[in-house]
Design an enzyme around this catalytic site. Structure first.
Site, short mmCIF file in Angstrom:
data_model
loop_
_atom_site.label_atom_id
_atom_site.label_comp_id
_atom_site.label_asym_id
_atom_site.label_seq_id
_atom_site.Cartn_x
_atom_site.Cartn_y
_atom_site.Cartn_z
N TYR A 185 0.85 -1.20 0.00
CA TYR A 185 0.00 0.00 0.00
C TYR A 185 0.89 1.24 0.00
O TYR A 185 1.81 1.34 0.80
CB TYR A 185 -0.89 0.02 1.25
CG TYR A 185 -2.33 -0.29 0.92
CD1 TYR A 185 -3.01 0.46 -0.03
CD2 TYR A 185 -3.00 -1.33 1.57
CE1 TYR A 185 -4.33 0.17 -0.34
CE2 TYR A 185 -4.31 -1.62 1.25
CZ TYR A 185 -4.99 -0.86 0.30
OH TYR A 185 -6.27 -1.14 -0.01
N GLU A 193 -0.44 4.81 -0.43
CA GLU A 193 -1.20 6.06 -0.58
C GLU A 193 -0.29 7.27 -0.39
O GLU A 193 0.53 7.30 0.54
CB GLU A 193 -2.34 6.15 0.43
CG GLU A 193 -3.63 5.60 -0.11
CD GLU A 193 -4.09 4.41 0.68
OE1 GLU A 193 -3.20 3.61 1.07
OE2 GLU A 193 -5.31 4.26 0.88
N ASP A 249 -6.46 13.73 -25.12
CA ASP A 249 -6.48 12.35 -24.65
C ASP A 249 -5.77 11.53 -25.73
O ASP A 249 -6.34 11.20 -26.76
CB ASP A 249 -7.93 11.88 -24.46
CG ASP A 249 -8.00 10.42 -24.01
OD1 ASP A 249 -6.95 9.75 -24.03
OD2 ASP A 249 -9.09 9.96 -23.67
N THR A 260 -3.44 6.29 -21.89
CA THR A 260 -3.34 4.99 -21.24
C THR A 260 -1.99 4.40 -21.60
O THR A 260 -1.32 4.84 -22.55
CB THR A 260 -4.47 4.04 -21.69
OG1 THR A 260 -4.55 4.06 -23.11
CG2 THR A 260 -5.80 4.46 -21.09
N LYS A 311 -1.96 0.63 -24.69
CA LYS A 311 -2.33 0.55 -26.11
C LYS A 311 -1.05 0.62 -26.95
O LYS A 311 -0.22 -0.27 -26.86
CB LYS A 311 -3.33 1.66 -26.45
CG LYS A 311 -4.66 1.52 -25.66
CD LYS A 311 -5.67 2.54 -26.14
CE LYS A 311 -7.01 2.37 -25.44
NZ LYS A 311 -7.14 3.10 -24.19
N ARG A 323 -1.89 -2.13 -18.09
CA ARG A 323 -3.08 -1.27 -18.05
C ARG A 323 -2.84 -0.19 -17.01
O ARG A 323 -2.48 -0.47 -15.87
CB ARG A 323 -4.31 -2.10 -17.71
CG ARG A 323 -4.50 -3.27 -18.65
CD ARG A 323 -5.86 -3.91 -18.53
NE ARG A 323 -6.76 -3.27 -19.44
CZ ARG A 323 -6.87 -3.57 -20.73
NH1 ARG A 323 -6.08 -4.50 -21.28
NH2 ARG A 323 -7.72 -2.96 -21.51
N1 DSN Z 1 -11.61 0.61 -25.00
C1 DSN Z 1 -10.75 1.59 -25.60
C2 DSN Z 1 -10.76 1.48 -27.08
O1 DSN Z 1 -10.88 0.39 -27.54
O2 DSN Z 1 -10.65 2.47 -27.78
C3 DSN Z 1 -11.02 2.93 -25.14
O3 DSN Z 1 -11.43 2.91 -23.82
#
Ligand code: DSN
Length: 418
Positions: free
Chosen positions: A55, A57, A201, A228, A231, A237
């Protein structure tokens, strides 16, 4: 000594069997969902590491629990590497994933009811960009812009007119199903005219910005960039909130204690590893090849009279209008391609007359296939398989293509599953 997986195999046959099934699916099929990727073995090691026991925090040097000497090192490394990779002044690496990341920005920098100018979901925006069904869509006054029906491109005249009329506190760009590049300068100019914060974003193309293959919004004076990490960046993630120093305190407070409790230190360790990888020549090559592969696939599809939204791609993805191209809705097209082990996702298209679970398109992208080492020749082959499957979805044809896909996959091992 037994490995972690040997313990699992011995003690939970059901979960172990599902894991083995998924391993086989990932190895023997081609992943074309543009938001998915194959992460690094080192990332898998960190995700399954004992950092999950801790933990933490708070932030490095200011924690609410003892025993933080190593977690502080890890989070500091992740933050410093994020700043170096994206050329920004501040990085928060604790957001548990993309939705929490974007929520933390809105809640930290704005007040409920404030106006945010963002792209409509069906035109490429994301659920967290104020879709009416989302909590953020209800909490803030999202004003939505749409693409130009004549060419599917972002319509800056419309955006400027809407901005002057609605005086947003934030102007948001960066999308999940818009296959074109973004003119950040134009967004910045419009935001400056109305005194709005600029946010991108970059979740989908964060890895391509990191690898120098696509423009970086910070080079145009943007205030906040989120991405994120799982990707195109190929990490675990998670979510990065990158910003100018003047927003750092508000962003950090918004993530913790505003929105989340303990950060997932195993994921933050994996993010640190990912961001070191992102500084290598190999990663830069990958980022460039993602774009080459995407364009090659798009061109090969269009050469076979497949209709792509906006007529092509500038980034890692494309959206096929499956109704116009094959007289199939996106769900049926996705299911047919599943049968040949080419994984895509059904996708709404601008002003889609069909519902989201039976939309008019599918979305494809090149990052995961590129990670496996696939190049232009494989993209052309992919276009052949996709078009043949969707034009002639008879069992014999699908079985043959499925076998050919599996054969190709043998030559392109999945990292971590070799
Ligand atoms: N799920 C993602 C996508 O496939 O674009 C975005 O959250």
């Amino acid at each position: 000594m037994k490995s972690n997986l040997e313990y699992l195999q011995e003690n939970d046959a059901a979960v172990y069997a599902a894991l083995k099934g998924e391993e086989n699916r990932q190895k023997s099929g081609i992943e074309l969902i543009p938001s998915e990727n194959y992460t690094y073995p080192e990332v898998l090691a960190m995700l399954g590491s004992i950092f999950t026991n801790k933990y933490s925090e708070g932030y490095p040097g200011r924690r609410y629990y003892g025993g933080q000497e190593f977690t502080d090192q890890i989070e500091t490394l992740a933050r410093d590497r994020a700043k170096a990779v994206f050329g920004c002044e501040h990085a928060n690496v604790q957001a548990l994933s993309g939705s929490a990341m974007n929520q933390a920005v809105y809640l930290g920098l704005l007040k409920p009811g404030d106006t945010i100018l963002a792209m409509d979901l069906s035109h490429g925006g994301h659920l967290t960009h104020g879709a009416p069904v989302s909590h953020m869509g209800q909490l803030f006054n999202f004003v939505r812009y749409v693409t130009d029906p004549s060419d599917g491109a972002i319509d800056f005249d419309q955006i400027r007119a809407t901005a002057l009329k609605t005086k947003p506190k934030m102007v948001l760009c960066g999308y999940t199903s818009y296959p074109r590049d973004i003119d950040y300068q134009k967004f910045k100019d419009i935001a400056d005219e109305v005194g709005a914060i600029t946010m991108t974003d970059a979740s989908h193309f964060g890895g391509l910005v990191a690898g120098g293959a696509m423009n970086n919004p910070f080079d145009y004076g943007f205030d906040v960039v989120t991405t994120t990490t799982h990707k195109s960046l190929r990490g675990p993630r998670g979510g990065l909130i990158l910003c100018k120093k003047e927003f750092a305190r508000k962003i950090d407070k918004s993530v913790f204690p505003g929105l989340q409790g303990g950060p997932h230190m195993n994921a933050i360790a994996a993010i640190a590893v990912t961001l070191l990888k992102a500084q290598t020549d190999e990663f830069r090559e990958y980022a460039k090849q993602v774009l080459v592969n995407s364009k090659t696939l798009a061109d090969a599809l269009m050469a076979k009279q497949v209709s792509l939204i906006t007529g092509g791609t500038d980034n890692h993805m494309m959206v096929i209008d499956t109704v116009a191209s094959f007289d199939l809705d996106g769900r049926v097209a996705e299911e047919i391609l599943d049968k040949v082990a080419i994984t895509t996702n059904k996708q709404i298209i601008p002003d889609d007359p069909k519902p989201p679970l039976r939309p008019s398109g599918i979305r494809l992208g090149s990052p995961a296939a590129t990670t496996r080492g696939m190049k232009e020749a494989e993209m052309v082959q992919m276009a052949d398989w996709i078009v043949e499957s969707l034009r002639n979805p008879e069992q014999g044809v699908l079985d043959r293509i499925n076998t050919e896909v599996a054969e190709l996959c043998l030559s392109f091992p999945v990292p971590g599953l070799e």
